[in-house]
Design a protein around this motif. Structure first.
Motif, PDB file in Angstrom:
ATOM      1  N   LEU A  84       0.804  -1.214   0.000  1.00  0.00           N
ATOM      2  CA  LEU A  84       0.000   0.000   0.000  1.00  0.00           C
ATOM      3  C   LEU A  84       0.840   1.269   0.000  1.00  0.00           C
ATOM      4  O   LEU A  84       0.301   2.376  -0.017  1.00  0.00           O
ATOM      5  N   GLN A  85       2.166   1.129   0.039  1.00  0.00           N
ATOM      6  CA  GLN A  85       3.056   2.288   0.060  1.00  0.00           C
ATOM      7  C   GLN A  85       3.593   2.593  -1.344  1.00  0.00           C
ATOM      8  O   GLN A  85       4.778   2.736  -1.575  1.00  0.00           O
ATOM      9  N   GLY A  86       2.683   2.635  -2.313  1.00  0.00           N
ATOM     10  CA  GLY A  86       3.047   3.046  -3.661  1.00  0.00           C
ATOM     11  C   GLY A  86       3.546   1.950  -4.565  1.00  0.00           C
ATOM     12  O   GLY A  86       4.079   2.239  -5.644  1.00  0.00           O
ATOM     13  N   LYS A  87       3.389   0.685  -4.169  1.00  0.00           N
ATOM     14  CA  LYS A  87       3.853  -0.402  -5.017  1.00  0.00           C
ATOM     15  C   LYS A  87       2.919  -0.589  -6.220  1.00  0.00           C
ATOM     16  O   LYS A  87       1.773  -0.136  -6.232  1.00  0.00           O
ATOM     17  N   THR A  88       3.419  -1.303  -7.216  1.00  0.00           N
ATOM     18  CA  THR A  88       2.683  -1.471  -8.465  1.00  0.00           C
ATOM     19  C   THR A  88       1.260  -2.001  -8.283  1.00  0.00           C
ATOM     20  O   THR A  88       0.309  -1.411  -8.825  1.00  0.00           O
ATOM     21  N   PRO A  89       1.042  -3.103  -7.549  1.00  0.00           N
ATOM     22  CA  PRO A  89      -0.329  -3.607  -7.437  1.00  0.00           C
ATOM     23  C   PRO A  89      -1.299  -2.592  -6.830  1.00  0.00           C
ATOM     24  O   PRO A  89      -2.462  -2.533  -7.230  1.00  0.00           O
ATOM     25  N   PHE A  90      -0.812  -1.780  -5.892  1.00  0.00           N
ATOM     26  CA  PHE A  90      -1.677  -0.781  -5.276  1.00  0.00           C
ATOM     27  C   PHE A  90      -2.054   0.300  -6.286  1.00  0.00           C
ATOM     28  O   PHE A  90      -3.213   0.725  -6.357  1.00  0.00           O
ATOM     29  N   GLY A  91      -1.086   0.739  -7.086  1.00  0.00           N
ATOM     30  CA  GLY A  91      -1.383   1.729  -8.110  1.00  0.00           C
ATOM     31  C   GLY A  91      -2.401   1.217  -9.111  1.00  0.00           C
ATOM     32  O   GLY A  91      -3.320   1.938  -9.522  1.00  0.00           O
TER      33      GLY A  91
END
Length: 380
Positions: A300-307
């Motif tokens: 949730l800290q800006g990683k690809t899956p969250f984006g």
């Protein structure tokens, strides 16, 4: 049914493109007539050049530059948009992976090689530069980039400083009168997946210094050095960036960049998605599938899956993730993902999991597709 497959790479095992192929192969067993769209991604770190050149007219470039300790290496970068956009990863010239563990010393490592890549791009006539900040070995707040592009960092005696963070303690004057003449002519976008400030307990030195080789004793000195650099930058910039979110990325590299360019900082995954026109690709999608090697609360800290999930959520598209493994405390992720699946089939060593990643991801994708089909049958 339109399915968009948009994962990051599974580090040390499969590229993002290979992960796309595995997921499609598994899904096609169950949904052979679906329309599949591959969108291999990265978050601004290693793999950014590969992700942004997939399916686009790109000219891959290779330039000899200085590595973080001054040795000559060949660094890859790319030209896009009819050679008007340069795509550069800081990891290519100034990356931690370029150094053996015994050579990692953020007192002396420098971003100079990245500056050499930027200088080469400017000489090529580009009007836009995209720079990914992940994976750096440096803690010099971008001072090396300034030096490579003609800026002079001077001591009290007027001599030019050596490269590296520790030299910044002797900085007395920043002279940009001979900076590259095209610095003011380009749009400069920095891809960054952290929000840490430049200095302090959450800053570049304290949070990231140790992984770059800093001892406990070095960290305070490193923080003081870039704090001093930032103070002397205030009259030039008209802004104090010591507490600006994101300026702690890549050892404080945004500070040096801001002395030369009018930079825009974007979350890495947002930059990638925008440059790949992902919103258009996602139109009318029935399902988004994403993933990375390991998913946990750090996702949730800006990683690809969250984006990817945020974009899917905004468009009302269901999104599931297939990861190599899942961490604990996953509840916060379920706010954004409709399902989370680990691909490792049984307890095994890390080496085995990495070597079997292709089989495991394909099998997991097939199982997920089968459950989706079963759910559709049950709900009829």
């Amino acid at each position: 049914m339109k399915i968009v497959i948009a994962p990051d790479s599974f580090k040390e095992s499969l590229s993002a493109k290979a992960v796309c192929e595995c997921i499609e192969r598994g899904f096609k067993v169950v949904f052979p007539d679906a329309e599949y769209h591959h969108l291999p991604l990265a978050d601004g770190g290693e793999g950014t050049v590969e992700a942004l050149t997939q399916g686009r007219k790109a000219r891959l470039m290779r330039t000899e530059v200085s590595d973080p300790i001054g040795k000559k290496v060949w660094a890859n970068w790319a030209l896009l948009d009819n050679d008007k956009t340069a795509l550069i990863e800081i990891a290519a010239a100034s990356g931690l992976a370029l150094l053996a563990p015994e050579d990692r010393n953020p007192n002396i490592t420098s971003s100079y090689g990245t500056g050499e890549l930027i200088r080469t791009a400017l000489d090529q006539g580009v009007t836009k530069i995209l720079l990914g900040l992940g994976g750096s070995a440096t803690n010099d707040a971008g001072a090396g980039i300034v030096q490579a592009l003609g800026g002079k960092l001077l001591s009290h005696t007027g001599t030019e400083l050596q490269v590296g963070a520790s030299a910044l303690t002797h900085l007395a004057k920043i002279d940009l009168s001979q900076q590259h003449p095209r610095c003011s002519e380009v749009e400069f976008i920095v891809a960054c997946d952290v929000s840490n400030p430049l200095t302090g307990q959450r800053g570049a030195s304290h949070v990231f210094g140790r992984q770059k080789g800093a001892s406990s004793e070095m960290i305070n000195a490193l923080d003081a050095a870039i704090h001093h650099f930032a103070q002397l930058s205030i009259p030039i910039l008209g802004t104090d960036h010591r507490h600006t979110p994101g300026f702690g990325a890549a050892g404080g590299t945004p500070l040096g960049l801001s002395l030369l360019f009018d930079i825009t900082i974007k979350p890495g995954i947002d930059m990638i998605l925008d440059e790949l026109n992902a919103d258009h690709i996602m139109q009318d999608a029935s399902l988004m599938i994403t993933g990375e090697g390991r998913m946990d609360t750090q996702t949730l800290q800006g990683k690809t899956p969250f984006g990817v999930a945020l974009r899917a959520n905004q468009k009302g598209i269901p999104v599931i993730a297939i990861a190599g493994s899942l961490g604990k405390e996953l509840d916060p992720l379920y706010t954004h993902f409709n399902g989370l699946f680990a691909s490792v089939r049984a307890p095994q060593s890390l080496d085995s999991a990495l070597s079997e990643a292709e089989v495991n991801i394909t099998s997991s994708a097939r199982n997920v597709a089968a459950m989706l089909k079963l759910g559709a049958v049950i709900n009829k």
